[in-house]
Design a protein around this motif. Structure first.
Motif, PDB file in Angstrom:
ATOM      1  N   GLU A 172     -10.936   4.530  -7.275  1.00  0.00           N
ATOM      2  CA  GLU A 172     -11.125   2.851  -7.062  1.00  0.00           C
ATOM      3  C   GLU A 172      -9.856   2.634  -5.949  1.00  0.00           C
ATOM      4  O   GLU A 172     -10.474   0.903  -5.983  1.00  0.00           O
ATOM      5  CB  GLU A 172     -11.106   1.646  -8.318  1.00  0.00           C
ATOM      6  CG  GLU A 172     -11.806   2.064  -9.181  1.00  0.00           C
ATOM      7  CD  GLU A 172     -11.380   2.035 -10.612  1.00  0.00           C
ATOM      8  OE1 GLU A 172     -10.749   0.841 -10.830  1.00  0.00           O
ATOM      9  OE2 GLU A 172     -11.822   2.390 -12.160  1.00  0.00           O
ATOM     10  N   LEU A 173      -9.546   2.933  -5.276  1.00  0.00           N
ATOM     11  CA  LEU A 173      -8.484   2.398  -5.048  1.00  0.00           C
ATOM     12  C   LEU A 173      -8.853   2.209  -3.054  1.00  0.00           C
ATOM     13  O   LEU A 173      -9.301   3.652  -2.725  1.00  0.00           O
ATOM     14  CB  LEU A 173      -6.973   2.820  -4.701  1.00  0.00           C
ATOM     15  CG  LEU A 173      -6.448   3.384  -6.003  1.00  0.00           C
ATOM     16  CD1 LEU A 173      -5.153   4.441  -6.216  1.00  0.00           C
ATOM     17  CD2 LEU A 173      -5.640   2.162  -6.810  1.00  0.00           C
ATOM     18  N   SER A 174      -8.349   1.368  -2.292  1.00  0.00           N
ATOM     19  CA  SER A 174      -8.640   1.492  -1.653  1.00  0.00           C
ATOM     20  C   SER A 174      -7.991   2.013  -0.171  1.00  0.00           C
ATOM     21  O   SER A 174      -7.949   2.550   1.118  1.00  0.00           O
ATOM     22  CB  SER A 174      -9.365  -0.140  -0.668  1.00  0.00           C
ATOM     23  OG  SER A 174      -7.938  -0.743  -0.946  1.00  0.00           O
ATOM     24  N   GLN A 175      -6.612   2.330  -0.838  1.00  0.00           N
ATOM     25  CA  GLN A 175      -5.200   3.302  -0.114  1.00  0.00           C
ATOM     26  C   GLN A 175      -5.704   4.585  -0.129  1.00  0.00           C
ATOM     27  O   GLN A 175      -6.518   5.145  -0.503  1.00  0.00           O
ATOM     28  CB  GLN A 175      -4.275   2.834  -0.790  1.00  0.00           C
ATOM     29  CG  GLN A 175      -3.670   1.151  -1.020  1.00  0.00           C
ATOM     30  CD  GLN A 175      -4.447   0.023  -1.749  1.00  0.00           C
ATOM     31  OE1 GLN A 175      -5.191   0.674  -3.172  1.00  0.00           O
ATOM     32  NE2 GLN A 175      -3.925  -1.211  -1.127  1.00  0.00           N
ATOM     33  N   CYS A 176      -5.216   4.787   0.787  1.00  0.00           N
ATOM     34  CA  CYS A 176      -5.027   6.275   1.669  1.00  0.00           C
ATOM     35  C   CYS A 176      -4.594   6.981   0.372  1.00  0.00           C
ATOM     36  O   CYS A 176      -3.704   6.640   0.084  1.00  0.00           O
ATOM     37  CB  CYS A 176      -4.597   6.480   3.283  1.00  0.00           C
ATOM     38  SG  CYS A 176      -5.361   6.228   4.757  1.00  0.00           S
ATOM     39  N   ASP A 234       0.217   0.541   2.011  1.00  0.00           N
ATOM     40  CA  ASP A 234      -1.112   1.210   2.257  1.00  0.00           C
ATOM     41  C   ASP A 234      -1.620   2.462   1.507  1.00  0.00           C
ATOM     42  O   ASP A 234      -2.589   3.563   1.968  1.00  0.00           O
ATOM     43  CB  ASP A 234      -1.076   0.966   3.420  1.00  0.00           C
ATOM     44  CG  ASP A 234      -0.801  -0.218   4.267  1.00  0.00           C
ATOM     45  OD1 ASP A 234      -1.423  -0.975   4.168  1.00  0.00           O
ATOM     46  OD2 ASP A 234       0.165  -0.323   5.096  1.00  0.00           O
ATOM     47  N   SER A 280      -3.902  -5.298  -1.765  1.00  0.00           N
ATOM     48  CA  SER A 280      -5.142  -5.219  -0.664  1.00  0.00           C
ATOM     49  C   SER A 280      -4.942  -5.842   0.270  1.00  0.00           C
ATOM     50  O   SER A 280      -4.264  -7.018   0.208  1.00  0.00           O
ATOM     51  CB  SER A 280      -6.471  -5.098  -1.567  1.00  0.00           C
ATOM     52  OG  SER A 280      -6.480  -4.361  -2.758  1.00  0.00           O
TER      53      SER A 280
END
Length: 228
Positions: free
Chosen positions: A109-113, A11, A228
């Motif tokens: 491009e990352l959805s993570q914090c 995450d 993800s």
């Protein structure tokens, strides 16, 4: 090195800066900044090995001993040294002598914090993110203040990495730290998070005694490591 099995979901992803997001400073630039700092406080003749000591992870005790050799007050000298070092880095970026790695685009491009934790000055990390337009890619960043006290908190001390994770509300078992040095891997171990060692060209022949969770050649390789 543990291979990615697809059962690990991260995450939070935290990055070192020098050698990971941006090219590391040239050694001669670092030595030149240290030499200029000595000159600024009236010391013209400095032993080369003392310049190397200043550049190569000087401790507060070693700094005190070096300053005694030149009859300098440590806090005063260190403030001058840090200003010269910071300025030399800003000048190198502005002149194009140091740049951002092309693969840093993957971070956006990352959805993570995402965060940054570096042994460099906090003000230098702030400059890097602004200069290369990376502020929006990161949710937090930590460097160290330009003080003698901060030397003891540099990686492998996990202090700033733990502060970043606390600020992000990150779970340690769902965090990946990406670095390019032994100290990064040890800091990750001490924090209790997974690590990825980036074996860029300047680290091609590096021999690690600590074992990273993953080893990659560039940042594009983090994609398959992150679910993800």
């Amino acid at each position: 090195m543990r291979p990615s099995t697809g059962d690990v979901s991260y995450d939070t992803v935290v990055f070192d800066s020098d050698g990971v997001l941006v090219e590391p400073p040239a050694r001669e630039t670092q030595l030149g900044a240290a030499r200029a700092a000595f000159r600024a406080v009236g010391v013209e003749d400095v032993a080369h090995e003392h310049l190397v000591d200043i550049v190569d992870g000087v401790t507060s005790d070693r700094l005190t001993a070096l300053c005694a050799d030149y009859d300098l007050e440590p806090t005063t000298f260190w403030a001058v040294r840090e200003r010269h070092d910071e300025r030399s880095q800003f000048e190198a970026f502005r002149a194009g002598d140091r740049s951002c790695y092309d693969d840093v685009a993957v971070v956006s491009e990352l959805s993570q914090c995402c965060g940054v934790v570096s042994n460099n000055h906090h003000s230098t990390i702030e400059f890097v993110l602004e200069f290369f337009g990376l502020q929006s890619a990161f949710d937090t960043y930590y460097g160290r203040p330009k003080t003698i006290e901060s030397l003891a908190l540099k990686k492998p001390n996990p202090h700033y990495l733990e502060r970043a994770l606390s600020e992000l509300g990150a779970e340690k078992d769902a965090t990946l730290y990406i670095g390019d040095s032994e100290t990064d891997i040890v800091a990750a171990e001490r924090t209790g998070v997974d690590s990825a060692f980036v074996r860029r060209s300047h680290r091609r022949d590096a021999v690690l005694t600590a074992t990273p969770t993953y080893e990659i050649s560039d940042l594009t390789e983090i994609r398959p490591l992150i679910s993800s």
